[in-house]
Motif scaffolding. Sequence first.
Motif: not given
Length: 431
Positions: A19-31, A83-89, A126-130, A211-213
């Motif tokens: 979940l740490l890797s997903a903290s910047s993912s689709s849930w995007c919960l700020s501090q 999804k995993a390895g992908e980003l929403l732009i 947004e980052h894809g989960p996982l 895709p991130a690449n």
Amino acid sequence: MGTAIIRRSITRYLNHPSLLSASSSSWCLSQQQHARVSNPLSSFLHTKTSGGGAALPSYMRGAVYWEPNKPLTIEEFNMPRPKAGELLIKTKACGVCHSDLHVLKGEIPFSSPCVVGHEITGEVVEHGPLSDPKIIERLPLGSRVVGSFIMPCGNCSYCSKGHDDLCEDFFAYNRAKGTLYDGETRLFLRGSGKPVFMYSMGGLAEYCVVPANALCVLPKALPYSESAILGCAVFTAYGAMAHAAEVRPGDSVAVIGTGGVGSSCLQIARAFGASDIIAVDVQDEKLQKAKTFGATHTINSTKEDPIQKIIEITGGKGVDVAVEALGKPQTFAQCTQSVKDGGKAVMIGLAQAGSVGEMDINRLVRRKIQIIGSYGGRARQDLPKLMRLAESGIFNLEHAVSRRYTFEEAAKAFQDLNQGNIVGRAVIDIN
């Protein structure tokens, strides 16, 4: 005691590595939200926010190609999810390219309906989960990015050797089926839920999944609009000059067709130290502009024979490198006949499906002529280099982009491109 156990469980749940890797993912919960909420687990499960803490909209707009020779229409879509390895732009700008036009005219078969647009700039929301934590570290939320049209998977036999431009998954899934690499599109029409295919990332939309690449950080000094062309026009030119032609200082270079990609070839040839740089086109306006990109000689092929003129300029030998940027049988022949013995004829222009180029076999064999196809650059290697060329001013983005359109003018942009009314490259501003 029970309350303490629940709190410890929640803390362990929120601090779990996955979940740490997903903290910047689709849930995007700020501090800040962590500090404000009274029920952290409930907030984690129900809050979907973007990089700045602002909620993403529930839908977006995209420009849809339905069938050949019909204008693009702007439609509403459900918000795409990476999804995993992908980003929403959040798309800022998208280039207007002949490759898209080939699709719109039915000259290159592609799945429809689809969203075209394949050279973009934007902001990571947004980052894809996982997703791999290294992706999140390299491209954190809020990053300014450029996306290349060739989107390497990073894992196939070609990508593992650094040949991103030959990525198996890109051609097998995206170019053959209009999907990303799990065989599914990320685009669905709002209301009906009808799937819509993706030409590359489907960048002619307010948001796109990439895709991130295929992404590289865009320096703050570079503008969103003009920088969109780095993902295809400049990327394609760089691949042709660096990898296919292997241009060296002092080489003579001819570029046949000086549109968005051809004019970028002129700038890259100049950056690589080419001596004679010859621009060939049928429009005097484009040829005049070519001089600002580095052309030392210009040839209007409607007024004089380009092959004879190129041989004359080079003292009867021909050029070290000729680049064909139009995708026509006639210019294919001009390209192969313009090179010197042992020279390289590099083909980068896409043609109508089934087009055939001809070559004198005896000259090919006896004079060691090299005919090389080149589709684009290598995203992971080349995009960072292009950022440096543009940031230093060696590649002039401002000169390269000649027209800008609004998102609502997307159909007109491609109409103008089809009618030859765009000198250089045009860009559509989206957000």
